[in-house]
Design a protein around this motif. Structure first.
Motif, PDB file in Angstrom:
ATOM      1  N   ARG A   1       0.878  -1.182   0.211  1.00  0.00           N
ATOM      2  CA  ARG A   1       0.066  -0.261  -0.059  1.00  0.00           C
ATOM      3  C   ARG A   1       0.393   0.803  -0.053  1.00  0.00           C
ATOM      4  O   ARG A   1       0.487   2.600  -0.577  1.00  0.00           O
ATOM      5  CB  ARG A   1      -0.706   0.071   1.754  1.00  0.00           C
ATOM      6  N   ARG A   2       1.858   0.732   0.541  1.00  0.00           N
ATOM      7  CA  ARG A   2       3.001   2.447   0.816  1.00  0.00           C
ATOM      8  C   ARG A   2       3.578   2.416   0.333  1.00  0.00           C
ATOM      9  O   ARG A   2       4.069   3.865  -0.380  1.00  0.00           O
ATOM     10  CB  ARG A   2       3.461   2.476   2.167  1.00  0.00           C
ATOM     11  N   GLY A   3       4.092   1.439  -0.498  1.00  0.00           N
ATOM     12  CA  GLY A   3       4.988   1.475  -1.441  1.00  0.00           C
ATOM     13  C   GLY A   3       6.458   2.311  -1.070  1.00  0.00           C
ATOM     14  O   GLY A   3       6.803   2.612   0.310  1.00  0.00           O
ATOM     15  N   ILE A   4       7.800   1.979  -1.857  1.00  0.00           N
ATOM     16  CA  ILE A   4       9.273   2.288  -1.491  1.00  0.00           C
ATOM     17  C   ILE A   4       9.157   3.874  -2.309  1.00  0.00           C
ATOM     18  O   ILE A   4       9.292   3.633  -2.841  1.00  0.00           O
ATOM     19  CB  ILE A   4      10.030   0.905  -2.610  1.00  0.00           C
ATOM     20  N   PHE A   5      10.166   4.131  -1.205  1.00  0.00           N
ATOM     21  CA  PHE A   5      10.182   5.797  -1.641  1.00  0.00           C
ATOM     22  C   PHE A   5      11.531   5.415  -1.916  1.00  0.00           C
ATOM     23  O   PHE A   5      12.323   4.849  -1.453  1.00  0.00           O
ATOM     24  CB  PHE A   5      10.630   7.049   0.356  1.00  0.00           C
ATOM     25  N   PRO A   6      12.259   6.559  -3.576  1.00  0.00           N
ATOM     26  CA  PRO A   6      11.099   7.535  -3.627  1.00  0.00           C
ATOM     27  C   PRO A   6      10.562   7.296  -4.625  1.00  0.00           C
ATOM     28  O   PRO A   6      10.748   6.523  -5.546  1.00  0.00           O
ATOM     29  CB  PRO A   6      12.606   8.301  -4.192  1.00  0.00           C
TER      30      PRO A   6
END
Ligand code: NAD
Length: 424
Positions: free
Chosen positions: A419-424
């Motif tokens: 859901r959050r994904g990986i930054f950047p």
């Protein structure tokens, strides 16, 4: 996973193998797998402590922060000669799985000091603890990383850390930060029921197992390794259910009495004499005889790697309920499965401690104080929620309960990362 690990099999290798088995089985996304196979921060501090006789001794302390995607890093502090970076990494990683299984908003961390606390006076232990808290500085914090008691640390240790941490803040900030540690004395912001929480959680799991197996606990026999916080509370809380303690072991030796040992009397003896050895209501036995005790339930509640190739074949029980962290190594797991001994794994079975730590943290944040009935009822609901999720995963994947517990944890973590994904 990390480059500086020795080639011999270590406790962290166990964690890695348990993780790989579950990740393979559930086909965990390779990117998430890489993230979870690595610790986030590893803090090592060396610090001086003044002894009572004026000498100065140097100590090494550790804090490993495994993962905080679900919430602040959370986990105990251990004082023991065997504490090292490998052990702390393993214990930190187990904390991440534990919070995920219990569905609480915490990540995983662990720490400790390599020392034998029995060699130090109370005032030396106080200075050691305060100096460690000072050395950790802002690496801990009420919304960042929250320590708790573990082996050879207790509510008093937490009170010293609290006081030291607050003393380093501006007076205006202090009352907002009481949740920097959990497992505090009730008078200093602790929660009712935190002292017995881990043992209480073990007993809730055992009761559910007995219901599932239609097994009458009032006729059950059990034995316990470790008679500290977890072992003694588990033993004391099984007694009112009618079950009989038939053997106990700690660092001073092992004792047995097939006719029954009173856990309350044994606790009084341990408080007075420092260990189970010499308890008048039982005879001394050696370690092998202890592990071969004929009983229905074994509760390991001491240190890691106790159920191994050497000892698992001796076990003569229907259930192992893991109060300790990592008491069973890979060979031990295989042998338990071969012997068809049921297992409630550590990351589920001993999660009562971190669950009630979460309740303590919430009470501090809200300036509330819950009564014991409320704490116990919430603990029971939450730990049995985890129990049901692990049971369902064991059946879905047709696998052992430890692997199933990992699957439950990894699924939850996978969902959050997706859901959050990986930054950047
Ligand atoms: P504790 O310090 O209160 O007790 C530890 C016990 O282990 C003592 O009785 C000690 O004599 C015994 N022990 C030490 N070395 C031993 C040996 N070689 N053989 C047999 N017994 C030995 O610690 P605790 O808090 O009860 O923790 C016990 C286990 O439970 C640890 O694995 C800890 O990580 C785990 N655990 C503790 C909590 C908690 O809330 N305290 C929560 C979850 C898991």
């Amino acid at each position: 996973m990390t480059a500086d690990r020795p080639q011999v099999r270590t406790i962290y290798d166990n964690v890695e193998a348990q993780f790989d088995k579950a990740a393979d089985l559930m086909r965990l996304d390779p990117s998430i797998r890489k993230i979870l196979a690595t610790t986030t921060n590893e803090i090592v501090v060396h610090f001086p402590v003044k002894m009572d006789d004026g000498r100065v001794e140097m100590f090494t302390g550790y804090r490993v922060q495994h993962n905080n995607v679900l919430g602040p890093f959370k986990g105990g502090l251990r004082y023991h000669p065997a504490v090292d970076i490998d052990e702390v990494r393993a214990l930190a990683t187990w904390m991440t799985w534990k919070s995920a299984i219990a569905d609480i908003p915490f990540g995983g961390a662990k720490g400790g000091i390599q020392c034998d606390p029995s060699k130090y006076s109370r005032s030396e232990l106080e200075r050691l603890t305060r100096r460690f808290a000072f050395a950790l500085g802002s690496n801990i914090g009420p919304e960042y990383d929250i320590p708790a008691p573990d082996v050879n640390t207790n509510a008093q240790t937490m009170a010293w850390i609290l006081d030291t941490y607050l003393s380093m803040m501006s007076p205006q900030e202090r009352n907002r930060c009481v949740h920097v540690v959990t497992g505090k004395p009730v008078e200093a912001g602790g929660s009712l029921g935190r002292d017995k929480a881990t043992g209480q959680g073990v007993v809730y799991c055992i009761e559910q197992w007995a219901k599932d197996r239609r097994f009458d606990l009032s006729k059950a026999t059990y034995f316990v390794q470790g008679f500290g916080n977890v072992g003694s509370w588990t033993a004391k809380l099984l007694k009112p259910l009618g079950a009989t303690l038939v053997a106990a072991e700690d660092h001073t030796g092992a004792i047995a009495n097939a006719a029954g040992i009173d856990p309350e009397a044994l606790s009084t003896h341990v408080a007075a004499r420092g260990g189970v050895a010499g308890f008048p209501g039982a005879k001394a036995v050696d370690h092998k005889t202890f592990m071969a005790t004929q009983a229905d339930i074994f509760v390991p509640a001491a240190l890691e790697s106790q159920i191994t190739k050497g000892t698992a074949p001796l076990l003569n029980v229907r259930l192992v309920a893991e109060g300790a962290n990592g008491p069973t190594d890979l060979d031990g797991d295989r042998i338990l499965t071969e012997k068809k001994i049921d297992l409630v794994p550590d990351v589920l079975c001993n999660s009562g401690g971190v669950i009630v730590s979460y309740f303590e943290w919430l009470q501090n944040k809200r300036s509330e104080s819950w009564d014991l009935e409320e704490v116990d009822a919430k603990l029971e609901r939450r730990i049995l929620g985890g129990y049901e999720r692990v049971k369902a995963a064991a059946s879905e994947f047709d696998t052992d309960w430890r692997t199933a517990a990992y699957v439950v944890a990894l699924r939850r973590l996978h969902t959050v990362y997706t859901r959050r994904g990986i930054f950047p």
